[in-house]
Design an enzyme around this catalytic site. Structure first.
Site, PDB file in Angstrom:
ATOM      1  NE  ARG A 163      -3.632  -2.463   0.036  1.00  0.00           N
ATOM      2  CZ  ARG A 163      -3.268  -3.590  -0.579  1.00  0.00           C
ATOM      3  NH1 ARG A 163      -2.132  -3.632  -1.268  1.00  0.00           N
ATOM      4  NH2 ARG A 163      -4.030  -4.665  -0.534  1.00  0.00           N
ATOM      5  CB  SER A 233      -9.579  -2.964   3.609  1.00  0.00           C
ATOM      6  OG  SER A 233     -10.080  -4.223   3.215  1.00  0.00           O
ATOM      7  CD  GLU A 329      -5.966  -0.399   2.693  1.00  0.00           C
ATOM      8  OE1 GLU A 329      -6.412   0.003   1.596  1.00  0.00           O
ATOM      9  OE2 GLU A 329      -5.858  -1.596   2.982  1.00  0.00           O
TER      10      GLU A 329
END
Length: 344
Positions: A163, A233, A329
């Protein structure tokens, strides 16, 4: 190109929180994107580049210009070994996956149903079910706002990680992604490493079967943002040392972890949240999803601050119970741009 002053961003963020921006500019072409962003940067005006709004959490009205990227276009060519796609930043990611499947260019099916635009994919190196963007990336094209140059970085220059990418690091705030290059091997090999896909081992599975399985799995586990506000998420799976993992597994034998090549272990954040008893936890109309603990949802009337407070509650609880720090995130956007995940 369209310009809308004092415009609500509720339709442009998948959490569905109702905050406005001073100005919304929707750009339809790469040249418009370059011109508008270059002008705003040169004039030192606050601006936010927005794709599908699936990786942001707005917490107040944004006092600047939001540039919505709507540029479209896919160009393909091939050689003996690969298909090469040049894709404009405003294309929808899932539609690209469907396009590749329909034109017999498999390789993206594990990344089906990830919301957002193609231009956002490299920034956080999107990934799911055993595949990451970096695995199919050939190059990323971006506008360097410092000198106005249109630049292409090859995959190895993008500093991809879990990520992460150079666009979240050294090039953050000084670059705007305008397009990406996708490279798909003609000799297709299915990636069946993720749980629901293991049943296809030694079966002669097709790309369409994998696509259908991924879509079915995601639809079962993840709420549709068109019906229930969410950003997928919300938390990254934390990476810890092997010694820390051994310590935790001694206390929690059912802990889910995945060994990494460098001797570290990636934990399942969903397991941590679930086993901390946080499924269904809420702040106002923000809640931890009952079916998938990684997902924070807007049950209808949640504010961005409600969701932020809930995220911080989850992080604090996991830190206390397991000694592990979760990271978010989505980018948190306040009145003046991106900010840290802190209670304000």
């Amino acid at each position: 190109m369209s310009v809308k002053p004092n415009y609500s961003l509720k339709p442009y963020n998948t959490f569905g929180v109702d905050y406005a921006c001073s100005e919304l500019i929707s750009v339809e072409t790469k040249s418009e994107l370059i011109r508008i962003c270059s002008k705003l940067f040169a004039e030192d005006k606050p601006y936010l580049v927005l794709g599908g709004g699936s990786n942001i959490l707005l917490t107040e009205n944004y006092l600047g210009t939001v540039v919505q990227v709507c540029s479209k276009g896919i160009v393909c060519h091939e050689d003996d070994e690969f298909y090469y796609l040049s894709v404009e930043a405003g294309e929808e990611w899932h539609q690209l996956v469907e396009y590749c499947l329909a034109t017999a260019m498999p390789g993206l099916e594990n990344l089906a149903l990830i919301p957002g635009t193609v231009g956002a994919a490299p920034i956080q190196n999107i990934g799911a079910y055993g595949v990451e963007f970096m695995d199919v990336c050939d190059w990323v094209e971006f506008l360097d706002l410092r000198d106005g140059a249109l630049t292409r970085y090859k995959q190895e220059e993008c500093q991809f990680g879990y990520r992460e990418s150079i666009f979240k690091g050294a090039l953050k705030g000084i670059s705007v992604i305008t397009g990406v290059g996708i490279k798909l091997a003609k000799k297709w090999r299915p990636n069946l490493s993720y749980g629901p896909l293991k049943r296809f081992e030694n079966t002669g599975v097709t790309p369409k079967e994998i696509f259908d399985c991924i879509c079915s799995t995601r639809n079962e586990k993840l709420p549709d943002p068109r019906l229930i506000g969410n950003a997928g998420s919300f938390f990254k799976n934390p990476i810890i040392s092997f010694s820390k993992f051994q310590e935790l597994i001694g206390k929690h034998p059912s802990l889910v972890g995945y060994p990494l090549p460098d001797g570290f272990v990636k934990l399942a954040a969903g397991w941590l949240i679930d086993n901390a008893g946080l499924k269904g936890a809420s702040v106002g109309d923000a809640a931890v999803h009952e079916q998938q603990a990684l997902v924070l949802i807007n049950r209808g009337q949640a504010s961005g601050k409600d969701i932020l407070k809930l995220a911080l509650k989850v992080i604090e609880t996991i830190k206390i119970q397991f000694g592990v720090t979760l990271e978010a995130e989505p980018r948190v956007i306040g009145a003046y741009g991106e900010k840290e995940l802190i209670d304000d």
